[in-house]
Each structure stands twice: as structure tokens, then as C-alpha cells.
Design an enzyme around this catalytic site. Structure first.
Site, PDB file in Angstrom:
ATOM      1  N   CYS B  18      16.689   5.099  12.997  1.00 44.51           N
ATOM      2  CA  CYS B  18      15.416   6.007  13.150  1.00 44.51           C
ATOM      3  C   CYS B  18      14.741   6.306  12.085  1.00 44.51           C
ATOM      4  O   CYS B  18      15.112   5.952  10.935  1.00 44.51           O
ATOM      5  CB  CYS B  18      15.810   7.598  13.629  1.00 44.51           C
ATOM      6  N   CYS B  21      15.729   8.215   9.139  1.00 47.56           N
ATOM      7  CA  CYS B  21      16.922   8.009   8.376  1.00 47.56           C
ATOM      8  C   CYS B  21      16.459   7.629   7.055  1.00 47.56           C
ATOM      9  O   CYS B  21      17.153   7.932   5.920  1.00 47.56           O
ATOM     10  CB  CYS B  21      17.614   6.875   9.129  1.00 47.56           C
ATOM     11  N   ASP B 433      17.214 -30.721 -33.175  1.00 49.09           N
ATOM     12  CA  ASP B 433      18.173 -29.870 -34.014  1.00 49.09           C
ATOM     13  C   ASP B 433      19.289 -30.897 -34.005  1.00 49.09           C
ATOM     14  O   ASP B 433      19.638 -31.642 -33.104  1.00 49.09           O
ATOM     15  CB  ASP B 433      18.440 -28.810 -33.423  1.00 49.09           C
ATOM     16  N   ASP B 632      20.309 -25.838 -29.504  1.00 50.69           N
ATOM     17  CA  ASP B 632      21.326 -25.310 -28.755  1.00 50.69           C
ATOM     18  C   ASP B 632      21.746 -23.716 -29.368  1.00 50.69           C
ATOM     19  O   ASP B 632      22.156 -23.131 -28.545  1.00 50.69           O
ATOM     20  CB  ASP B 632      22.598 -26.180 -28.992  1.00 50.69           C
ATOM     21  N   ASP B 636      17.897 -21.591 -33.395  1.00 50.99           N
ATOM     22  CA  ASP B 636      16.736 -22.357 -33.005  1.00 50.99           C
ATOM     23  C   ASP B 636      15.677 -21.589 -32.362  1.00 50.99           C
ATOM     24  O   ASP B 636      14.657 -22.215 -32.015  1.00 50.99           O
ATOM     25  CB  ASP B 636      17.224 -23.519 -32.198  1.00 50.99           C
TER      26      ASP B 636
END
Lengths: 116, 747
Positions: B18, B21, B433, B632, B636
Site C-alpha cells: 500500500c 507503507c 614506470d 603500478d 605513480d
């Protein structure tokens, strides 16, 4: 022939006015929440005024199964969401004062958020 | 479904039937500490909560007032996809039905028109064509209803769209034909020709085009579907000492989960027991299975190939790496590179412009055209309107981006947005790198040379015992090496780490020193015997370390960070693409030189600090280069952010996924070459699409308007225009789908 040419010219002016110059009706959203019905190639309402610097919640009620209706894009906000059939809630970040377009992938369904 | 990245949780609410609710549920959730911005969507029974509140607390808050709440996860997403597939299928069927109806009327009419004349002269003909007109009207009302409704809605909103063009085009053809039937006297005799077949055929062909488009579109998002399909539905957890299969959404952090051979890993976790090989190919693009044992991390979605593993769940639901990847790919697929923006501007003003062009063309035919000028004017008007649909332009970019980003994900390449996808294809300089990118990033002992009759086993025991107390990265290499030699460690006393030089201590009553030449010099230990060997090591990218015991040189140990297996080949691939490569490293010049030489990079810079990396990127950018940066580590990060495109070599951790423009899930540099290849292929595909769409529109409109008529007597048939319009979007979607079969060239 003159009449037909004149009619053509009037039609062209009418097109320019109707599609480009006329400012469509704007709906004012009091609480920055608005339901937009996606059906028959349009968003309804399509021009919505919202308060700036407050989050905006839009509920897209998709009734149109056409493939283009599936995606709604807010290009300036870099937001794009897929719409399932039925109700889809999208929360946008706080908007600065300005106008923000939204449209489907093909740009056939078009709307505008006006943040004031 | 939020676009802002906040901590938000979504739940499916059960038992809310409803409207009232909603208020109750929202109130209950709002009362939970840490829950902000609670929003319930009654239509789909979902609720979104922002803030820091615990998931279990939120669920019990809902349950306490008599409803149920289940966290939304990929299973519900799978259901949503199934739902979408169903609705697509229904839509497809409807379009096919419309197509059959419209072509069923249109094709016989067209064939009749090809054999006989469709002119209206006699009363009988007027009656017969009047009946055909009514049938055509019915076809238009049934099969073309959506177009007319759409056009009208759009018109009311001061907008014009595809439907507008179809409605105007078919409407004009039908109205003109009805005019011929009802009041032929209004028209010159030669212009009394009907175009009913055009209206039917156009609706039929466009419906067919749309139907194919629905099918083809479904295929473009297959990468996402496959990723979501990787998610297991259940997990076998051990609770209260018992093993039980539970729904994936019920798994909690800290649960002990068992996976047997052939099963999918349900959630991310740390292996506690067992060993196995996992197929992580859908996440990393790496075809070889990866060995896992106690202490290793496993990620949801990988497939357990051989043994049984017991692991502890560390990330569940939307926190898993797989869920992160899915979300990221979805976000990226919906973004557009700038190449698509031009089409956006054009398609925004297109339809009204086309309407004006159509009127101008019709007027030109009426004023200057040959007889029957009115018939030519109607054909030109109809054809221009029909051929000009800008839908293909609008689709050209997003379709290719969607497939391209999905394709990249299959290769373990996560692209953050459409913009970086585009820039990647333009990179002219790639900065790499060294440590962890070109090399494995984990130093290893490569050589041990002994002096003064030292016994290698004995001295390794002393070195490893000493280094066991050190935190230096090289210490790890020494202890790992010693472990393989089954050395037992002894207690170290008087341990001292001498910054920049090495370490000293007392092991088994002997004074030991381990470090560089400066350390030996400090303690006045003669190293002349080892000097030449040390030089050789340095020239070979190895770091020489001296070991002395009781003031006597005992060994020279070389430590090196070995190259990744496929670095040389991947670097060659990048160079073959004409990209200038630069290697950056914090290492010394000799090591840098040796590594650069081994992999074939001429341009390298050694002894750089993290800020120097940023400066290097900036410098190259100022020289007009489009700079990519691959790294990585966290060190970096500034350079990754500064570069035009930052590539993070990630192991699939959240940080790596969030920080770079592109994340290479697989450690290999081949990912970089693949990313560039896929990016180029995608951009090429977008250009093909835009070209195709422009041909249909830009070339199609003047031909439809009749510019070729004075030269070669060609005026496009409205039916051809209808077919072209249907084809244009279909071509774009089909061409984008072609990308799904793209494979980067491995050389």
C-alpha cells in the site's frame, strides 16, 4: 502559385517559431522531485524548473518500449542511465544555476532541467 | 540507481502493498543511526539509503515493522536483464507484426504499380483506389499508430523527432493520394497518380528496421551480461560447523566459504586452506589458470579448476571486484567521447531544419519543375522527410563505445569513460614506470659468488638470519632465496641498520656485515677481488651486495628485479604502433640502462622521484605529445593523473580501479598494446558509423530533394527513402556489433 509560395513561407516561419522560438511550458518542482513519463517519443513534463544547489530526484516512468527510450543522458552532467520499463529513480548531484538538457541516445526524446 | 558516488545501499522491500507503507518504511529507516536520504520507490518496491548505517541494522529496522528487506545485488540485476530481454522480445514481435501487416498491403500495391499505371482517370478507378486508400489508412492506423501518436505528443511539446518525419512523410503521401481520388479535378490530369503504396511500404520498412535494431542492440551489451553471468547464485558456507548452500546475498563478511572444482568463486576472499588453480580469464584477460593457496586472494567470478579451497569472505555484494568492474563498465559505456558531440549538435536542430528543406524543395519543384510539377513536389517533400531521420547520427557513437568498452573488459582492460577510450588511440608518447611495470617488481637473488673459500650454505644462513631483521625490500629477496635452500635461521644480536649502506650484527658469535661498497669501505674491508664482478653485475641490471664476516669479504650477492616474461614482446608491439616509449625509474643509472637495453627502449631516465615523474609528463605534453603514463604503484599516482591517459597496472584492487583512466587487470604490458588497439578499432568504428549516417542524411537529402534530376533525371522514390531510413540505424548498430569480433593483433 503566389498563394502556394506564400503558404510555404508562412509554414517555414511557423516551423521556426513553433520548434525553436516558442518557450515550452515549464513545470515547477517544489521539492526537487519530479516524475517524468516516457511515452510516445516524449518526456512529460519535458521542461522542469528545480532549485539550484540541491539534489534533484527524477523518477522516469517508462511506458515506451522503443529501444531509444531505454537510455536517458544528461550530457552536461556526464550522467547516463538505463531505464527499465516502469519506474526508475535517478538522483542527480546538486546543480549550479543553469539549464541542463536531457535526452535519449538518438536525441529524439528531449527535455530540459532549469536550475534556479 | 544513483550517479553520485556516495555510500549507498539498495534494498528490495517485500510485503509493501500500500502507498502508506512507503512512509512507514522510510520513517523506520530514517530512524537508524547513520542513515541519511532514505528514498523508497513504491513502483518497483526498492529503497535507497545513503550514509554509514550497517546493512544488517537497516534490514532489521524494516523487519521490525513487519516487512522484509533484501539487499539488491547482481542476482536482481540478472533478473532485471532477463526482464529486459522479455520486453525486448515482446517489442520485437509487435514490430514484426506491424511490418507484416504494412508490407502485406504495400508490396502487392508496389508490384501492381510496377506493372500497371497507378493513375486515376475513370470513376471505377476512383472507387477502387478509394477502397485501397481506406485499407491503407487502416494499415497506417494499426501498424503506424505509434509513429502518429509520438509525432503528435512531440508536436504538442514543441519538439520534432523521428516520428514527426515518418508521420509527415506518410501523411503527405496518403493525403495527396486521397485528394487524387476524391477531387481529381483539383489537379492537372498528368498528376492524378496515387502513392498509397509508399505510405504502407515506409511504415513496413521502418518497422522492420526497428525490429532488427531491437535485436542488434540487445547484442551490444553482451559483455555486461557475460560479466553479470559470472556471478554465482549460491555459496557453500560453513556455519556452526556445518556446510550449507545459501543464497549469495546471504553471505556475510568473515564467513568461511568452500569451493569445489568446477565451481565459481562466489565472493572475494582470502584462502585459508587448500590449493587449486583458478581461471580468472574473464576478469584479467589472462588465459592461463593461476595457482592459489593459503594466504592468496581470490575474486568473485573466477572459476575453480582443480582443487578444493576454503576461504574467508572479505568483500561481498556490491563490494566485490566483479561488482566494481560491472559498475565501472556500465558507467563508461554510457559516456561519450567528444567525437560524438558534433553529431549531437547536428541532430539537435536537425528535424525542423529538414522540414524547412522539404518545404523549400517542394516549392522549387512547383515553381520550376517539369509537369506534373505538383506530383514531383509531393514526391520530393515526402522523400526528404522520410530519408532525413537523424537517428543513425545519434546512435553512431554510443553504440560503438558500448561495444568497444565491453570488448576491452573482456581483455581485462577497464576503461573509465568514453573520453579516455578516444584519447588512448591518439597517444604518441608512452611513459613506462620500470619497477612493477616492465619488471616483476619483486627482486630476486640471481647470483652468489663466494670468496676466501666460504661455504655458500653456511654464508646464506648468516646473511638470511641478519636480513630477517631488516625491512629493506632486498631483504625479502634474500630470505626468500634462503628459504628455498632450507636454511635454518639463527638469532641475531647487536643488529644495526646503517642508512644508505646496509646492515650489521652478530650471528653465531661472528660479526657480519651485509650491504653496498660504502659499507665495506666504512669498515675498511678489502673488496678488490670482487670489484670486476660487481661491475659486471651492475651492467647487467643487477644490484651487487657485499657480505663480510669477521672483517673478511665472503661473498658478492647479486639481486635483480627480473623482467616480466612478455615485456620485451609487448614493448615491441607498442613500438610497432609508432609510439615513442620512455622508461622512468627511481633506480640507479646502470640498472636503468641495462633494463632499457634488454627491452629495447632507447629513451630512459633514472633516479627520478615521484614528483619528477609528473614533471616528465608535463614536459612531454608541452612538447606537443599526447602522453600516456603506465605505472603500478601509489607513487605513480600523480603522474597517472597528469598524463592524458593514465594506465594503472592493477591486480584488481578497488584503489587501482578508481584511480586511473584505464586499469589493466592483467599484470602484462600486452594489456597496454591491446588497449591501444581496441581504442583505435573503436574510434575507427565510430568514424565509419558517423560517415554512414552522414551519407544517409547529408547526401540523401539533396538527392531526395531532386538535385540530381536536372542532370540525370533521378528523383528518389519515397519507398527507397523509407528503406534507407530503416537501413541507416540498422547499419550503425550492425557495424558497432562487428567490433564484438575484433581481436587485437598480437604483433
Amino acid at each position: 502559385m503566389l498563394m502556394i509560395n506564400l503558404l510555404g513561407a508562412v509554414l517555414i516561419v511557423a516551423i521556426i517559431y513553433w520548434f525553436w522560438l516558442y518557450k515550452p511550458k515549464q513545470i515547477h518542482s517544489n521539492d526537487n522531485k519530479q516524475t517524468i513519463v516516457v511515452d510516445n517519443g516524449v518526456y512529460q513534463p519535458s521542461h522542469i524548473k528545480v532549485a539550484a544547489n540541491k539534489k534533484v530526484t527524477l523518477t522516469f516512468d517508462r511506458k515506451d518500449s522503443a529501444p531509444c527510450a531505454e537510455t536517458v543522458v544528461f550530457p552536461q552532467l556526464d550522467v547516463s542511465e538505463s531505464l527499465a520499463m516502469g519506474s526508475n529513480k535517478i538522483t542527480l548531484p546538486e546543480l549550479k544555476t543553469g539549464e541542463y538538457d536531457f535526452h535519449c541516445q538518438m536525441k529524439m526524446y528531449k527535455g530540459k532541467l532549469i536550475a534556479e | 540507481m544513483s550517479s553520485s558516488k556516495t555510500t549507498e545501499q539498495n534494498f528490495i522491500i517485500e510485503g509493501a502493498n500500500c502507498g502508506s507503507c512507503v512512509a512507514k518504511i522510510e520513517k523506520a529507516l530514517n530512524s537508524v543511526q547513520g542513515a541519511n536520504n532514505v528514498e523508497m520507490n513504491f513502483a518497483d518496491r526498492t529503497v535507497r539509503v545513503e550514509g554509514s548505517a550497517q546493512q544488517s541494522t537497516l534490514i532489521s529496522a524494516v523487519e521490525n515493522i513487519g516487512y522484509g528487506a533484501k539487499p539488491m545485488d547482481n542476482t536482481s540485476e540478472q533478473d532485471a536483464l532477463d526482464e529486459k530481454a522479455k520486453s525486448d522480445e515482446a517489442h520485437y514481435k509487435k514490430l514484426m507484426r506491424n511490418m507484416l501487416l504494412a508490407l502485406g498491403v504495400g508490396v502487392p500495391l508496389m508490384i501492381y504499380g510496377l506493372i500497371f499505371d497507378m493513375s486515376v482517370t475513370t470513376t471505377n478507378q476512383r472507387i477502387a483506389w478509394g477502397v485501397v486508400g481506406i485499407i491503407t489508412f487502416m494499415v497506417m492506423a494499426v501498424a503506424g499508430k505509434q509513429f502518429y501518436k509520438g509525432a503528435w505528443q512531440s508536436f504538442k511539446n514543441h519538439g520534432a523527432n523521428m516520428d514527426t518525419l515518418i508521420a509527415l512523410g506518410t501523411g503527405t503521401a496518403w493525403l495527396y493520394s486521397m485528394c487524387v481520388v476524391l477531387a481529381p479535378s483539383l489537379l492537372p490530369e498528368v498528376a492524378r497518380h496515387v502513392y498509397f503504396e509508399a505510405s504502407s511500404m515506409i511504415i513496413g520498412l521502418i518497422s522492420l528496421g526497428l525490429a532488427f535494431e531491437v535485436k542488434a542492440r540487445g547484442r551490444t551489451s553482451q559483455a555486461i551480461k557475460r560479466l553479470i553471468g559470472l556471478q554465482a547464485k549460491t555459496a557453500r558456507v560453513i556455519r556452526d560447523g556445518k556446510e550449507q548452500d545459501i543464497d549469495i546475498s546471504d553471505v556475510e563478511k568473515g564467513d568461511h566459504v568452500r569451493v569445489r572444482p568446477g565451481e565459481k568463486i562466489p565472493v572475494d576472499g582470502d584462502v585459508l586452506e587448500g590449493s587449486s588453480r583458478l581461471d580468472e580469464s574473464m576478469l584479467t584477460g589472462e588465459p592461463m589458470p593461476v595457482s592459489k593457496q593459503a594466504g592468496d586472494k581470490v575474486v568473485a567470478g573466477s572459476i575453480n579448476k582443480s582443487g578444493t579451497l576454503l576461504f574467508e569472505a572479505t568483500h561481498i555484494g556490491q563490494e566485490t571486484t566483479l561488482a566494481n568492474i560491472i559498475n565501472m563498465v556500465k558507467r563508461a559505456q554510457n559516456s561519450k567521447p567528444s567525437i560524438g558531440r558534433l553529431a549531437d549538435v547536428i541532430s539537435g536542430i536537425f528535424v525542423p531544419t529538414v522540414m524547412i528543406i522539404a518545404i523549400l524543395a517542394a516549392l522549387a519543384w512547383l515553381n520550376f519543375g517539369p509537369a506534373p510539377s505538383i506530383a514531383y513536389a509531393v514526391v520530393a517533400l515526402t522523400t526528404v522527410l522520410i530519408i532525413a531521420c537523424p537517428c543513425a547520427l545519434g546512435l553512431a557513437t554510443p553504440m560503438s563505445v558500448m561495444v568497444g568498452i565491453g570488448k576491452a573488459a573482456e581483455f581485462g582492460i577497464l576503461i573509465r569513460n568514453g573520453e579516455s577510450l578516444q584519447t588512448t588511440s591518439k597517444i604518441t608518447t608512452m611513459i613506462l614506470d620500470k619497477t612493477g611495470t616492465i619488471t616483476q617488481g619483486a627482486p630476486q637473488v640471481t647470483d652468489v659468488v663466494t670468496f676466501n673459500n666460504a661455504d655458500e650454505n653456511n654464508l646464506m644462513q648468516l646473511v638470511a638470519s641478519l636480513e630477517n631483521s631488516s625491512e629493506h625490500p632486498l631483504a625479502e629477496a634474500i630470505t626468500q632465496y634462503a628459504k628455498k635452500q632450507n636454511v635454518t635461521l639463527s638469532k641475531v644480536t647487536d643488529f644495526d641498520a646503517i642508512t644508505g649502506k646496509g646492515v650489521s650484527g652478530v650471528v653465531n658469535g661472528q660479526t657480519v656485515l651485509f650491504g653496498n661498497k660504502a659499507l665495506m669501505d666504512k669498515y675498511k674491508i678489502a673488496v678488490d677481488d670482487a670489484t670486476e664482478q660487481a661491475h659486471t653485475f651492475a651492467n647487467d641490471a643487477k644490484t651487487p651486495m657485499y657480505f663480510a664476516c669477521n672483517n673478511q669479504l665472503m661473498a658478492l650477492i647479486a639481486v635483480a628485479d627480473p623482467l616480466k616474461e612478455d615485456s620485451v614482446q609487448a614493448i615491441k608491439r607498442l613500438q610497432n604502433k609508432g609510439i615513442h616509449l620512455v622508461m622512468l625509474t627511481g633506480d640507479n643509472k646502470a640498472t636503468a640502462h641495462a633494463v632499457a637495453k634488454k627491452v629495447g627502449i632507447d629513451d630512459f631516465i633514472a633516479e627520478v622521484l615521484p614528483e619528477d615523474k609528473v614533471n616528465e609528463v608535463t614536459k612531454r605534453q608541452q612538447q606537443g605529445e599526447i602522453v600516456g603514463m603506465t605505472g603500478d604503484g601509489i607513487n605513480d599516482a600523480p603522474a597517472l593523473a597528469k598524463a592524458d591517459v593514465g594506465f594503472a597496472i592493477g591486480t584488481g584492487t578497488d584503489v587501482a580501479i578508481e584511480s586511473a583512466d584505464i586499469t589493466l587487470m592483467r599484470g602484462s604490458l600486452h594489456g597496454l598494446a591491446d588497449a591501444i588497439a581496441i581504442s583505435s578499432a573503436t574510434i575507427k568504428n565510430i568514424k565509419q558509423n558517423l560517415f554512414g549516417a552522414f551519407i544517409y542524411n547529408v547526401a540523401g537529402i539533396p538527392i531526395a530533394a531532386g538535385v540530381l534530376y536536372p542532370f540525370i533525371g533521378v528523383l528518389l522514390n519515397p519507398v527507397v527513402a523509407g528503406a534507407a531510413m530503416a537501413l541507416s540505424s540498422l547499419t550503425v548498430v550492425t557495424n558497432a556489433n562487428r567490433l564484438r569480433f575484433y581481436k587485437p593483433n598480437k604483433r
